[in-house]
Design an enzyme around this catalytic site. Structure first.
Site, PDB file in Angstrom:
ATOM      1  N   PHE A 162      -1.262   1.933 -21.280  1.00 24.41           N
ATOM      2  CA  PHE A 162      -1.429   1.762 -22.139  1.00 24.41           C
ATOM      3  C   PHE A 162      -2.716   1.101 -22.653  1.00 24.41           C
ATOM      4  O   PHE A 162      -3.549   0.081 -23.695  1.00 24.41           O
ATOM      5  CB  PHE A 162      -1.199   0.105 -21.943  1.00 24.41           C
ATOM      6  CG  PHE A 162       0.673  -0.090 -22.049  1.00 24.41           C
ATOM      7  CD1 PHE A 162       1.454   0.022 -22.593  1.00 24.41           C
ATOM      8  CD2 PHE A 162       1.116  -0.104 -19.755  1.00 24.41           C
ATOM      9  CE1 PHE A 162       2.574  -0.723 -22.694  1.00 24.41           C
ATOM     10  CE2 PHE A 162       2.553   0.291 -19.684  1.00 24.41           C
ATOM     11  CZ  PHE A 162       3.173  -0.547 -21.457  1.00 24.41           C
ATOM     12  N   GLY A 163      -3.413   2.094 -22.549  1.00 24.81           N
ATOM     13  CA  GLY A 163      -4.454   2.424 -22.339  1.00 24.81           C
ATOM     14  C   GLY A 163      -5.423   3.486 -22.054  1.00 24.81           C
ATOM     15  O   GLY A 163      -5.741   3.801 -21.832  1.00 24.81           O
TER      16      GLY A 163
ATOM     17  N   VAL B 150      -9.467   4.265 -19.818  1.00 26.75           N
ATOM     18  CA  VAL B 150     -10.526   3.341 -18.819  1.00 26.75           C
ATOM     19  C   VAL B 150     -11.872   4.574 -18.574  1.00 26.75           C
ATOM     20  O   VAL B 150     -11.238   5.660 -18.404  1.00 26.75           O
ATOM     21  CB  VAL B 150      -9.734   3.737 -16.824  1.00 26.75           C
ATOM     22  CG1 VAL B 150     -10.978   3.155 -16.066  1.00 26.75           C
ATOM     23  CG2 VAL B 150      -8.150   3.612 -16.947  1.00 26.75           C
TER      24      VAL B 150
ATOM     25  N   ASP C 207       2.633   0.257  -6.774  1.00 28.35           N
ATOM     26  CA  ASP C 207       2.559   1.063  -7.243  1.00 28.35           C
ATOM     27  C   ASP C 207       1.399   2.467  -6.376  1.00 28.35           C
ATOM     28  O   ASP C 207       0.598   2.279  -6.993  1.00 28.35           O
ATOM     29  CB  ASP C 207       2.098   1.304  -8.683  1.00 28.35           C
ATOM     30  CG  ASP C 207       2.465   1.897  -9.220  1.00 28.35           C
ATOM     31  OD1 ASP C 207       2.883   3.143  -8.981  1.00 28.35           O
ATOM     32  OD2 ASP C 207       1.502   1.579 -10.846  1.00 28.35           O
TER      33      ASP C 207
ATOM     34  N   LYS D 149       0.005   4.659  -5.078  1.00 33.86           N
ATOM     35  CA  LYS D 149      -0.515   6.329  -5.111  1.00 33.86           C
ATOM     36  C   LYS D 149      -1.135   7.013  -5.245  1.00 33.86           C
ATOM     37  O   LYS D 149      -2.292   6.365  -5.491  1.00 33.86           O
ATOM     38  CB  LYS D 149       1.460   6.646  -6.492  1.00 33.86           C
ATOM     39  CG  LYS D 149       0.295   6.271  -8.293  1.00 33.86           C
ATOM     40  CD  LYS D 149       1.158   6.326  -8.784  1.00 33.86           C
ATOM     41  CE  LYS D 149       0.244   5.841 -10.268  1.00 33.86           C
ATOM     42  NZ  LYS D 149       0.955   5.870 -11.552  1.00 33.86           N
TER      43      LYS D 149
ATOM     44  N   ASN E  54      -3.743   6.240  -7.706  1.00 34.09           N
ATOM     45  CA  ASN E  54      -3.837   4.830  -7.769  1.00 34.09           C
ATOM     46  C   ASN E  54      -5.268   4.163  -7.062  1.00 34.09           C
ATOM     47  O   ASN E  54      -5.260   2.899  -6.465  1.00 34.09           O
ATOM     48  CB  ASN E  54      -2.993   3.267  -8.233  1.00 34.09           C
ATOM     49  CG  ASN E  54      -2.393   3.305  -9.604  1.00 34.09           C
ATOM     50  OD1 ASN E  54      -2.789   4.216 -10.132  1.00 34.09           O
ATOM     51  ND2 ASN E  54      -1.092   2.982  -9.299  1.00 34.09           N
TER      52      ASN E  54
HETATM   53  N1  ATP Z   1     -12.917   1.569 -11.013  1.00 34.94           N
HETATM   54  C1  ATP Z   1     -12.399   2.746 -11.499  1.00 34.94           C
HETATM   55  N2  ATP Z   1     -13.315   3.607 -11.309  1.00 34.94           N
HETATM   56  C2  ATP Z   1     -13.299   5.239 -11.547  1.00 34.94           C
HETATM   57  N3  ATP Z   1     -12.424   5.307 -11.977  1.00 34.94           N
HETATM   58  C3  ATP Z   1     -11.038   4.327 -12.090  1.00 34.94           C
HETATM   59  C4  ATP Z   1     -10.928   3.242 -11.525  1.00 34.94           C
HETATM   60  N4  ATP Z   1     -10.110   2.749 -12.188  1.00 34.94           N
HETATM   61  C5  ATP Z   1      -9.108   3.861 -12.472  1.00 34.94           C
HETATM   62  N5  ATP Z   1     -10.155   4.700 -13.025  1.00 34.94           N
HETATM   63  C6  ATP Z   1      -9.778   5.974 -13.553  1.00 34.94           C
HETATM   64  O1  ATP Z   1      -8.977   6.407 -14.291  1.00 34.94           O
HETATM   65  C7  ATP Z   1      -7.523   6.035 -14.299  1.00 34.94           C
HETATM   66  C8  ATP Z   1      -6.468   5.423 -15.116  1.00 34.94           C
HETATM   67  O2  ATP Z   1      -6.907   4.317 -14.243  1.00 34.94           O
HETATM   68  P1  ATP Z   1      -5.931   2.877 -14.200  1.00 34.94           P
HETATM   69  O3  ATP Z   1      -4.344   3.316 -13.135  1.00 34.94           O
HETATM   70  O4  ATP Z   1      -5.877   1.556 -13.574  1.00 34.94           O
HETATM   71  O5  ATP Z   1      -4.567   2.938 -15.399  1.00 34.94           O
HETATM   72  P2  ATP Z   1      -3.374   2.904 -15.869  1.00 34.94           P
HETATM   73  O6  ATP Z   1      -3.272   2.568 -17.718  1.00 34.94           O
HETATM   74  O7  ATP Z   1      -2.704   1.202 -15.330  1.00 34.94           O
HETATM   75  O8  ATP Z   1      -2.870   3.680 -15.481  1.00 34.94           O
HETATM   76  P3  ATP Z   1      -0.541   4.195 -15.293  1.00 34.94           P
HETATM   77  O9  ATP Z   1       0.221   3.597 -17.096  1.00 34.94           O
HETATM   78  O10 ATP Z   1      -1.270   5.297 -15.133  1.00 34.94           O
HETATM   79  O11 ATP Z   1      -0.735   2.516 -14.381  1.00 34.94           O
HETATM   80  C9  ATP Z   1      -7.426   6.381 -12.432  1.00 34.94           C
HETATM   81  O12 ATP Z   1      -5.531   7.134 -12.001  1.00 34.94           O
HETATM   82  C10 ATP Z   1      -8.879   6.789 -12.249  1.00 34.94           C
HETATM   83  O13 ATP Z   1      -8.573   7.855 -12.208  1.00 34.94           O
END
Ligand code: ATP
Length: 600
Positions: A234-235, A237, A346, A348, A351
């Site tokens: 959904f976006g 990082v 979740d 894995k 995460n």
């Molecule tokens: N606090 C952080 N510091 C550094 N990298 C981060 C951090 N949080 C997330 N990331 C990076 O960004 C990636 C995606 O983050 P996150 O899983 O929170 O996004 P998501 O949109 O919820 O992903 P998904 O749809 O797969 O659940 C992580 O796998 C990691 O590599």
């Protein structure tokens, strides 16, 4: 004091700016005696009054004792002839005294003339879960949806405020936020009527600064984009730099349109809520949350060494010492969450992010569920290769699903692939449900025993089924000093001054090749301003109430927020040669297995 004030004709019906009556506060804080006095005094006029969150006083109550005071009062009002209502109801409230009922805090209902009136009350606890201790656990979904729906109706009237950078961002005061979640913690003060157990008062996990003027307001222009760290469903990082302080953060930018069109706002709100109150050395901390018309944004502690998946991909397999420390660190994070009735769901390698000091921290709470007790929950979620059998079988699941995933995580670190892995999804699911667990022979006997204990198919027989902290007792952790680990004094074996992060973002797989990432805000927010101020934005552009957040970091590094890294013992060594591939590992699966979630 309250009695005196009421006798002196104090106005029990006057409201705060959050539309709260004194009765709301009495109920929310478990002051059953005060609630009783207020009900005796113009109670009928107070019980239906809704605060700014749409809650009646009884819906703000934190414990069963207080709820029963209300129920006794309401039952008496319903059952008595109208002429005698006020006096009788008042006397019902006054006879509502604490006594034990099925081990729960209760009131003496013997004086009620119409007990059926109680039976038809379907909403006695306002959809919350009563705990054996007598406290009411907030039901995250029902409660949040109820609040959101109530507030969304009022959004067009809500004021827009200007953030420091001159950007319009919808903001909510810390005061409103506090009012929104007075019951986040089950450890509330006891009601006067609960006479059974000693009250357990918990320190809040995070404190909000009082007074909106002291809360730092931030917006998109407060940060400079440095790198794209990851893309999710959904976006994106981003690594960002806070312009005022120069500090690095990870900024998770979620697209409202995608979230709302998939009806997944609750997952975003859950993530924000959990991160807002959790402070733990092995869980990324939330520093700010803000929103624009098109995006919801979380500004998180930045972990510069990539995620565990990057590390496994680079190393093919991790050595046992490093895997053990990471497993123990994540276990501490899970224990902390489970004690707060939150299941991560979740777990894995994608995460788990690695911080500067090589420690492993949990990130991405989008699929977490608050308020999960022993009865469990029935959503279908998690990343496919990490799905626990009970989730696939839709039997309902509880905290033990995270323990299962901890075993899968260890297996993945030690072998380079999750167990039961198969490229065909149906075969993978069948394997998870029925196949024999094969652990490669190069995995030590102790690690194998830990994997088997955590991946036990029957959740009730799984290690930690009773308390997650029981998992610490497994012989796999014999050499781990958990107290030291909690203080971040155990240096993960990989930590070596010459170590490169597992991923170089500038030239890494995200393909930016040194270029700064394009701002997601610039793309999406063009032209929104006029529409928004006239209150004509589309549904997905509307503000999400109580999203905005600003955390005041503790002044000392030993506080509950940011913990500084401490050097570990010099002999904690895990030579780089142990990371080299020793054969027998098949190709890795695609690095980001998508998560899925679908309510059963
Ligand atoms: N606090 C952080 N510091 C550094 N990298 C981060 C951090 N949080 C997330 N990331 C990076 O960004 C990636 C995606 O983050 P996150 O899983 O929170 O996004 P998501 O949109 O919820 O992903 P998904 O749809 O797969 O659940 C992580 O796998 C990691 O590599």
């Amino acid at each position: 004091m309250v009695e005196l004030l009421l006798e002196a004709r104090a106005d029990a019906l006057s409201k705060t700016e959050d539309q709260q009556l004194a009765l709301h506060y009495a109920a929310a804080n478990g002051h059953a005696e005060i609630a009783k006095l207020l009900l005796q005094h113009d109670g009928s006029d107070q019980v239906g009054a809704r605060n700014a969150l749409g809650q009646r006083p009884v819906e703000a109550a934190s414990d069963l004792g207080t709820v029963f005071i209300f129920r006794a009062f309401e039952a008496a009002v319903r059952c008595e002839p109208s002429g005698s209502r006020r006096n009788s109801a008042s006397s019902q409230a006054s006879t509502a005294t604490g006594s034990s009922c099925d081990g729960q805090s209760a009131v003496d209902m013997s004086g009620l003339s119409c007990s059926a009136c109680l039976a038809d009350d379907q909403d006695g606890y306002a959809d919350r879960t009563p705990l054996a201790s007598g406290f009411l656990l907030r039901n995250a979904r029902t409660d949040a949806v109820h609040r959101l729906m109530h507030l969304t109706r009022k959004l067009d009237e809500a004021s827009l405020s200007e953030d420091r950078d001159g950007r319009d961002c919808r903001t909510f005061s810390a005061k409103s936020f506090k009012a929104a979640s007075p019951k986040d913690s089950p450890g509330r003060s006891p009601s006067a009527s609960s006479g059974t157990s000693t009250p357990k008062i918990r320190t809040p996990f995070a404190r909000m600064r009082q007074g909106s003027s002291r809360v730092e307001k931030v917006g998109p222009n407060s940060f400079e984009l440095v790198n794209l760290l990851g893309r999710g469903s959904f976006g994106e990082v981003f690594q960002v730099k806070h312009k005022r302080t120069g500090k690095a953060y990870a900024m998770k930018v979620l697209q409202k349109s995608r979230i709302m069109s998939s009806n997944l706002l609750r997952y975003a709100v859950t993530e924000r809520n959990i991160l807002a109150y959790i402070r733990h050395p092995y869980i990324v901390s939330l520093h700010y949350a803000f929103q624009t018309p098109s995006h919801l944004v979380l500004v998180l502690q930045y972990c510069p060494r990539g995620n565990l998946q990057h590390l496994i991909t680079r190393e093919k397999r991790l050595c046992e010492d490093l895997s053990r420390v990471y497993t123990a660190e994540i276990l501490l994070a899970l224990i902390h969450l489970h004690e707060r009735h939150t299941v991560f769901r979740d777990l894995k390698p994608d995460n788990v992010v690695i911080d500067e000091a090589h420690h492993a921290l949990l990130t991405d709470f989008g699929l977490s569920k608050e308020g999960v007790g022993q009865r469990g929950t029935k959503s279908f979620c998690g990343s496919v290769a990490f799905l626990a059998p009970e989730i696939l079988l839709r039997k309902g699941h509880n905290h033990t699903v995270d323990i299962y995933n901890l075993g899968v995580l260890l297996y993945d670190m030690l072998t380079g692939l999750p167990p039961f892995y198969h490229h065909d999804r149906e075969t993978l699911f069948a394997n998870i449900k029925h196949a024999r667990l094969e652990v490669p022979l190069y995995v030590s006997r102790i690690s194998r025993s830990f994997i088997e204990a955590t991946m036990e198919r029957e959740p009730a027989k799984r290690i930690g089924a009773h308390h997650t902290s029981d998992v610490k007792g497994h012989v796999f952790f014999a050499d781990i000093d958990f107290a030291q680990l909690m203080r971040r004094e155990v240096l993960p074996p990989e930590a070596h001054p010459s170590d490169e992060p597992a991923i170089s973002y500038r030239n890494g797989p995200l393909g930016l090749a040194g270029r700064a990432p394009e701002s997601p805000f610039a793309r999406a927010d063009r032209g929104w301003r006029g529409r928004y101020t006239r209150g004509q934005g589309s549904a997905s552009e509307r503000g999400v109430p109580f999203w905005d957040f600003s955390f005041a970091p503790p002044t000392r590094s030993s506080g509950s927020g940011q913990l500084s890294a401490v050097s570990g013992p010099e002999d904690s060594d895990c030579s780089t040669s142990t990371y080299t591939r020793r054969g027998g590992v098949a190709q890795r699966r695609p690095s980001s297995q998508s998560s899925q979630s679908q309510d059963a």
